[in-house]
Design a protein around this motif. Structure first.
Motif, mmCIF file in Angstrom:
data_model
loop_
_atom_site.group_PDB
_atom_site.id
_atom_site.type_symbol
_atom_site.label_atom_id
_atom_site.label_comp_id
_atom_site.label_asym_id
_atom_site.label_seq_id
_atom_site.Cartn_x
_atom_site.Cartn_y
_atom_site.Cartn_z
ATOM 1 N N ALA A 195 -5.786 -25.432 -0.188
ATOM 2 C CA ALA A 195 -5.894 -25.741 1.241
ATOM 3 C C ALA A 195 -4.555 -25.547 1.954
ATOM 4 C CB ALA A 195 -6.404 -27.165 1.443
ATOM 5 N N LEU A 215 -9.829 -24.118 -10.242
ATOM 6 C CA LEU A 215 -10.870 -24.991 -9.690
ATOM 7 C C LEU A 215 -10.898 -24.876 -8.162
ATOM 8 C CD1 LEU A 215 -13.088 -27.003 -10.521
ATOM 9 C CD2 LEU A 215 -11.490 -28.859 -10.000
ATOM 10 N N ALA A 216 -9.709 -24.778 -7.558
ATOM 11 C CA ALA A 216 -9.652 -24.604 -6.101
ATOM 12 C C ALA A 216 -10.346 -23.309 -5.697
ATOM 13 C CB ALA A 216 -8.195 -24.610 -5.636
ATOM 14 N N SER A 257 -14.083 -23.609 -6.029
ATOM 15 C CA SER A 257 -14.698 -24.396 -4.961
ATOM 16 C C SER A 257 -14.833 -23.560 -3.686
ATOM 17 C CB SER A 257 -13.882 -25.671 -4.696
ATOM 18 O OG SER A 257 -12.733 -25.376 -3.936
ATOM 19 N N GLN A 258 -14.061 -22.471 -3.583
ATOM 20 C CA GLN A 258 -14.157 -21.589 -2.421
ATOM 21 C C GLN A 258 -15.179 -20.472 -2.607
ATOM 22 O OE1 GLN A 258 -12.726 -21.992 0.647
ATOM 23 N NE2 GLN A 258 -12.411 -23.971 -0.335
ATOM 24 N N PRO A 286 -18.396 -20.323 -2.779
ATOM 25 C CA PRO A 286 -19.559 -20.243 -1.883
ATOM 26 C C PRO A 286 -19.238 -19.608 -0.534
ATOM 27 C CG PRO A 286 -19.393 -22.442 -2.849
ATOM 28 C CD PRO A 286 -18.120 -21.714 -3.181
ATOM 29 N N TYR A 287 -17.960 -19.577 -0.171
ATOM 30 C CA TYR A 287 -17.563 -19.035 1.133
ATOM 31 C C TYR A 287 -16.910 -17.673 1.013
ATOM 32 C CZ TYR A 287 -18.124 -23.979 1.884
ATOM 33 O OH TYR A 287 -18.635 -25.242 1.900
ATOM 34 N N VAL A 326 -8.833 -31.381 -14.548
ATOM 35 C CA VAL A 326 -8.119 -31.402 -13.267
ATOM 36 C C VAL A 326 -8.185 -32.784 -12.624
ATOM 37 C CG1 VAL A 326 -8.181 -30.526 -10.886
ATOM 38 C CG2 VAL A 326 -8.399 -28.945 -12.810
ATOM 39 N N VAL A 327 -9.364 -33.416 -12.694
ATOM 40 C CA VAL A 327 -9.591 -34.643 -11.931
ATOM 41 C C VAL A 327 -9.254 -35.893 -12.751
ATOM 42 C CG1 VAL A 327 -11.304 -35.927 -10.575
ATOM 43 C CG2 VAL A 327 -11.405 -33.426 -10.658
ATOM 44 N N LEU A 343 -18.264 -29.697 6.493
ATOM 45 C CA LEU A 343 -17.842 -29.277 5.152
ATOM 46 C C LEU A 343 -18.758 -28.175 4.622
ATOM 47 C CD1 LEU A 343 -16.894 -32.435 3.023
ATOM 48 C CD2 LEU A 343 -15.617 -30.303 3.105
ATOM 49 N N SER A 344 -20.071 -28.354 4.823
ATOM 50 C CA SER A 344 -21.035 -27.365 4.340
ATOM 51 C C SER A 344 -20.830 -26.017 5.014
ATOM 52 C CB SER A 344 -22.470 -27.837 4.619
ATOM 53 O OG SER A 344 -22.704 -29.098 4.034
ATOM 54 N N THR A 345 -20.552 -26.057 6.319
ATOM 55 C CA THR A 345 -20.438 -24.806 7.078
ATOM 56 C C THR A 345 -19.092 -24.125 6.861
ATOM 57 O OG1 THR A 345 -21.822 -25.856 8.772
ATOM 58 C CG2 THR A 345 -20.712 -23.792 9.380
ATOM 59 N N HIS A 346 -18.015 -24.916 6.881
ATOM 60 C CA HIS A 346 -16.686 -24.301 6.907
ATOM 61 C C HIS A 346 -15.920 -24.431 5.595
ATOM 62 C CE1 HIS A 346 -17.289 -23.864 11.210
ATOM 63 N NE2 HIS A 346 -17.589 -25.153 11.288
ATOM 64 N N GLY A 347 -16.410 -25.255 4.680
ATOM 65 C CA GLY A 347 -15.690 -25.455 3.430
ATOM 66 C C GLY A 347 -14.512 -26.377 3.631
ATOM 67 N N TYR A 348 -13.971 -26.846 2.538
ATOM 68 C CA TYR A 348 -12.854 -27.793 2.606
ATOM 69 C C TYR A 348 -11.646 -27.163 3.298
ATOM 70 C CZ TYR A 348 -9.809 -31.564 1.092
ATOM 71 O OH TYR A 348 -8.959 -32.635 1.067
ATOM 72 N N ALA A 349 -11.376 -25.903 2.954
ATOM 73 C CA ALA A 349 -10.192 -25.230 3.499
ATOM 74 C C ALA A 349 -10.324 -25.019 5.006
ATOM 75 C CB ALA A 349 -9.959 -23.905 2.783
ATOM 76 N N ILE A 352 -21.271 -28.550 -3.356
ATOM 77 C CA ILE A 352 -20.169 -27.689 -2.889
ATOM 78 C C ILE A 352 -19.042 -28.542 -2.305
ATOM 79 C CG2 ILE A 352 -19.528 -25.906 -1.210
ATOM 80 C CD1 ILE A 352 -22.418 -24.803 -1.475
ATOM 81 N N LEU A 377 -17.193 -30.507 -5.024
ATOM 82 C CA LEU A 377 -16.298 -29.685 -5.846
ATOM 83 C C LEU A 377 -15.006 -29.387 -5.077
ATOM 84 C CD1 LEU A 377 -16.057 -28.334 -8.629
ATOM 85 C CD2 LEU A 377 -16.788 -26.200 -7.558
ATOM 86 N N ALA A 378 -15.149 -29.131 -3.777
ATOM 87 C CA ALA A 378 -13.960 -28.880 -2.952
ATOM 88 C C ALA A 378 -13.049 -30.109 -2.961
ATOM 89 C CB ALA A 378 -14.365 -28.530 -1.523
ATOM 90 N N ARG A 380 -12.970 -32.476 -5.263
ATOM 91 C CA ARG A 380 -12.401 -32.618 -6.610
ATOM 92 C C ARG A 380 -11.196 -31.713 -6.792
ATOM 93 N NH1 ARG A 380 -16.100 -33.771 -11.393
ATOM 94 N NH2 ARG A 380 -17.457 -35.320 -10.522
ATOM 95 N N SER A 381 -11.306 -30.488 -6.280
ATOM 96 C CA SER A 381 -10.213 -29.528 -6.466
ATOM 97 C C SER A 381 -8.964 -29.990 -5.711
ATOM 98 C CB SER A 381 -10.636 -28.127 -6.030
ATOM 99 O OG SER A 381 -10.615 -28.011 -4.624
ATOM 100 N N GLN A 382 -9.141 -30.880 -4.726
ATOM 101 C CA GLN A 382 -7.998 -31.406 -3.981
ATOM 102 C C GLN A 382 -7.416 -32.667 -4.608
ATOM 103 O OE1 GLN A 382 -6.334 -29.939 -1.411
ATOM 104 N NE2 GLN A 382 -7.632 -28.295 -2.168
#
Lengths: 201, 201
Positions: free
Chosen positions: A30, A108-109, A112-113, A115-116, A172-173, B24-30, B105, B108-109, B111-113
């Motif tokens: 991120a 893992l990061a 998690s990306q 899907p996008y 990771v977690v 979150l679903s639309t844009h993702g964590y990032a 999704i 997981l985002a 978790r990766s953070q």
């Protein structure tokens, strides 16, 4: 040579890949920017853009770089004895993974990306197909040789990859050592249960 | 009532939680910003900031919101028969998870953070302890009742959570249905192997 930007974008620059890895480790997915990658590279953002138009291009190249090295590692398992080969593959997937904790975090990061990002997604899918193929092949060889019980090799390979991906996420977690050692033991137990193979150790 | 910001920050606003989930679903964590959450909420960013000072505060509340609902779900498994209870817990963890693909999704985002965010990390650790405790308890009950073979309940619970977390990760990156059904079957095989319990189905 490190100063001369004389490589084409098809031949990813290892120094940029290592800088990307360090930037990912420090700032997370991120917080990853071309500026931070350039800082780790010790050059201007323009020097990075010379090789990679966009951050997405760079991340795709980075994922290829990591997955290629990973393939080299599992490919190194050279024995053809099915029981020994399966054990060594599981060691590569579950024990050696602990040597690169920052890489587990970065991967893992990127997962998690997926899907996008269709390009990342395709790469993870292809890598999964490749590793499952290696597992399935050695399982089929063992069944043919009579050292493994008859089993649904495709399912066993998928189940083992589920344990592997669970270990990667948990490493990771949660506590890394516990995550990997639990998964290694579970994989051995699962192999014994489905393939009737009891490792000597 | 929906217009009156009269709730304290201790009582997270469900509408903001749902807006966070959609963003979150639309844009993702990032790609998650307070502005995008406010857009989904249908109000100004100030309306969000009234409840949550920072995006991190909001994300912590969101994770609490999701994990509390998840706890409610696994808590719903009411039977005390150990064999049946273990099967139902694994169904909740591995079958029902497929009903909320966007949540897999988003989780997981987050978790990766976790390596970069101590508050998220603590929450995931606590949740893992809680679910492993549920699994370990039912396994111990089954061992005491003589319906399960004597086993290392702590390890079996950890191994099952490895399969669960593997399924969650694979459901995001690879084919969701295959990921979950493979893991459910592997969990049954693993339980049979370690606890000597063969489910009727």
């Amino acid at each position: 040579m490190a100063d001369a930007p004389d490589r084409s974008s098809e031949a990813p620059d290892d120094a940029i890949m290592r800088a990307t890895y360090r930037a990912l480790s420090t700032h997370g997915y991120a917080g990853l920017t071309m500026k931070r990658i350039a800082d780790e590279y010790g050059k201007s953002a323009a020097a990075i853009h010379y090789h990679y138009d966009t951050k997405d291009d760079l991340l795709e190249a980075f994922l290829d770089f990591v997955l290629d090295r990973f393939k080299d590692t599992v490919h190194e398992v050279e024995t053809t004895d099915p029981e020994r080969r399966l054990e060594l593959l599981l060691d590569q997937l579950l024990v050696n993974a602990g040597d690169y904790p920052d890489l587990l975090i970065a991967m893992l990061a990127m997962r998690s990306q997926a899907p996008y990002n269709e390009s990342l997604n395709e790469r993870f899918q292809q890598n999964d197909v490749y590793v499952r193929y290696l597992l399935e092949t050695v399982i089929d060889q063992g069944i043919d040789a009579g050292v493994f019980a008859d089993a649904d090799a495709e399912h066993v390979a998928r189940a083992l990859m589920t344990i592997v991906d669970g270990a990667r996420t948990r490493a990771v977690v949660l506590d890394r050592e516990t995550a990997l050692s639990t998964a290694r033991r579970a994989a051995t137990e699962y192999v014994a249960a489905t393939l009737g193979h009891r490792p000597e150790r």
